[in-house]
Enzyme design. Structure first.
Site, PDB file in Angstrom:
ATOM      1  N   ASN A 166      78.535 -11.357   4.068  1.00  0.00           N
ATOM      2  CA  ASN A 166      78.013 -12.024   2.872  1.00  0.00           C
ATOM      3  C   ASN A 166      78.733 -13.331   2.525  1.00  0.00           C
ATOM      4  OD1 ASN A 166      80.212 -10.327   2.279  1.00  0.00           O
ATOM      5  ND2 ASN A 166      79.604 -10.089   0.147  1.00  0.00           N
ATOM      6  N   GLU A 264      88.907  -4.651   0.192  1.00  0.00           N
ATOM      7  CA  GLU A 264      87.963  -4.884  -0.903  1.00  0.00           C
ATOM      8  C   GLU A 264      86.650  -4.270  -0.451  1.00  0.00           C
ATOM      9  OE1 GLU A 264      84.762  -7.314  -2.720  1.00  0.00           O
ATOM     10  OE2 GLU A 264      86.103  -8.685  -1.666  1.00  0.00           O
ATOM     11  N   CYS A 298      79.771  -8.234  -3.566  1.00  0.00           N
ATOM     12  CA  CYS A 298      80.364  -6.960  -3.969  1.00  0.00           C
ATOM     13  C   CYS A 298      80.582  -6.882  -5.474  1.00  0.00           C
ATOM     14  CB  CYS A 298      81.695  -6.752  -3.248  1.00  0.00           C
ATOM     15  SG  CYS A 298      81.554  -6.516  -1.469  1.00  0.00           S
ATOM     16  N   GLU A 473      93.436  -9.730  -3.240  1.00  0.00           N
ATOM     17  CA  GLU A 473      93.342 -11.015  -2.561  1.00  0.00           C
ATOM     18  C   GLU A 473      93.432 -12.110  -3.622  1.00  0.00           C
ATOM     19  OE1 GLU A 473      89.796 -10.916  -0.074  1.00  0.00           O
ATOM     20  OE2 GLU A 473      91.001 -10.081   1.546  1.00  0.00           O
TER      21      GLU A 473
END
Length: 494
Positions: A166, A264, A298, A473
């Protein structure tokens, strides 16, 4: 042979056919295999890339290990690593138009988004961590004994980075930049569907002065390569972004070697709209939250909870607001979103919508893709009269689908927002600052936006709780994921 030896358009074979980037050199996959890369906007083949084997995984990890152990990168002063990472940022900026075209065609992103969001995000990551590379400091600790105790932070070794389709460029650089800033070597495995920007990134890093073997790219089928990479005995850390199901598998496999993982994973984020919010602004925010990147995000705000006094007004305004979204043609800079990544993803989204409607949901707008349109375009879709157990509410949709539910009290909506296995993001739209802080503090999510959505910066950490992963992150926290702490104690007696 380099990526830019040919023309600057993906459809005209920008990349050398069947090339991996290992130990500073372009080379064919060990078995000579190829796999096609498809354009989501047309369903047509863009080009071919190498289909790596586990032997190629071993070669890439060996190159990374040799480079790390030699100290050619890990032994450099942080200031020198910083200089090279800042040069990477400069080169990405210099090639932003070309890299944006690659990301647009490969991932099906509108060109404006690919350039302004994805490419600029990559530039920001290398600039931010280039600066932090100069600031990796230790400390001296006071102790009661006659000793001199100090703490230093060191790189881990070889990092295996596995990234999704993505945001190929952003979610690669959010791992690569801090890992390199800390002094590690990296083996990158990009998503099967979107490997092209990673190959160009390899060329850029090499030109900037990253030593051979410090950065390696292997393309291929994740199911064929993943276990070997994350379970490799010479890999010291795994950085993974992807689905919760695959993330659990990755963590389990890495755990056999007691290797740490930063991940993640999936999300199913709640966006809470209170009646005291600026309604026009809140509705625009709600739309941005679910159509951004065609919902393949997400942290998408796919569950909208609206306070009952304004619930019907919101439902009345959403169809026209959605109708005004420019979408479809990814070559138009003004387009907001393009196609889904693949037929598989298109069918999954369509199935979840159909199942939810069959369970009693009402379609407010969308939900009727054009069967004659080429590519994998799914229209922005809003569903009302939904329940928490409906498929499009209970599961991560990963498409441009919004479910809308009313609520009456803070307690009720906080319970509903947290009533999911996921915990990646959340949003609160309100005109009351105190309420915004109060509700945000109670949402079980790694990042919460008040009166906005998706506001990201390399300085701001993000990540999940619960089934949305662990670790962070971005920010200094992202750098810390790729460092380890060593204590040294010198006996001053005698």
């Amino acid at each position: 042979m380099t990526v830019t030896d040919t023309t600057p358009h993906v459809g005209e074979n920008l990349f050398p056919t069947g090339q991996l980037f290992i130990a500073g050199h372009w080379r064919a996959a060990s078995g000579g295999g190829l796999m096609a890369v498809e354009a989501p906007a047309t369903g047509e083949r863009l080009t071919d890339v190498a289909r790596a084997t586990t032997a190629d995984v071993d070669a890439a990890v060996a190159a990374a290990r040799t480079a790390f152990d030699s100290g050619v990168w890990s032994g450099l002063p942080g200031r020198e690593r910083a200089r090279i990472l800042l040069e990477v940022a400069r080169l990405i900026r210099e090639r932003s138009e070309q890299l944006g075209q690659i990301e647009s065609q490969d991932a099906g992103k509108p060109i404006g988004m690919a350039t302004n969001v994805d490419v600029n995000g990559a530039i920001g990551a290398f600039e931010y961590y280039g600066m932090l590379a100069q600031q990796i400091d230790g400390s001296v600790r006071e102790t009661p004994g006659n000793v001199h105790a100090y703490v230093q932070r060191e790189p881990l070794g070889v990092v295996a980075a596995i990234t999704p389709f993505n945001f190929p460029l952003i979610l690669s650089t959010s791992k690569i930049a801090p890992a390199l800033a800390a002094g590690n070597s990296v083996v990158l495995k990009p998503a099967d569907d979107t490997p092209l920007s990673s190959l160009m990134l390899a060329e850029i890093l090499q030109e900037a002065g990253i030593p051979d073997g410090v950065f390696n790219v292997i393309t291929g089928v994740g199911s064929e390569l993943g276990d070997r990479l994350v379970g490799h005995p010479e890999v010291d850390k795994v950085a993974f972004t992807g689905s919760t199901e695959v993330g659990a598998h990755v963590a389990g496999h890495a755990g056999k070697n007691l290797r740490p993982v930063v991940s993640e994973l999936g999300g199913n984020s709640a966006n809470i709209l209170f009646a005291d919010a600026d309604l026009d602004r809140a509705i625009n925010t709600a739309i941005e939250a679910f159509v951004f990147n065609a919902g393949q995000f997400c942290m998408a705000g796919s569950r909208l909870y609206v306070e009952r006094p304004v619930y019907e007004r919101v439902l009345e305004q959403l169809p026209q607001a959605v109708a005004n979204i420019p979408w479809g043609d990814i070559t138009r800079p003004e387009s907001v979103f393009g196609p889904l990544i693949s037929r598989k993803q298109f069918d999954r989204v369509a199935r979840l919508v159909s199942e939810t409607v069959a369970a009693g949901a009402r379609v407010i707008v969308g939900g009727n893709p054009d069967p004659d349109r080429p590519g994998y375009f799914y229209p922005a879709t809003v569903l009302a009269d939904v329940r928490e157990d409906h498929p499009a509410v209970a599961r991560e949709v990963f498409g441009p689908v919004l479910t809308v539910q009313p609520f009456d009290t803070e307690e009720e909506v906080i319970e509903a927002a947290n009533g999911t296995a996921y915990g990646l993001a959340g949003g609160v739209q309100t005109g009351n600052t105190a309420k915004g802080h109060r509700v945000s503090s109670r949402l079980k999510a790694g990042i919460v936006w008040i009166n906005g959505w998706g506001l990201m910066d390399p300085a701001v950490p993000f990540g999940g709780v619960k089934a949305s992963g662990w670790g962070r992150e971005n920010g200094p926290e992202g750098l810390n994921e790729y460092l380890q702490t060593k204590s040294i104690v010198l006996n001053l007696e005698g």
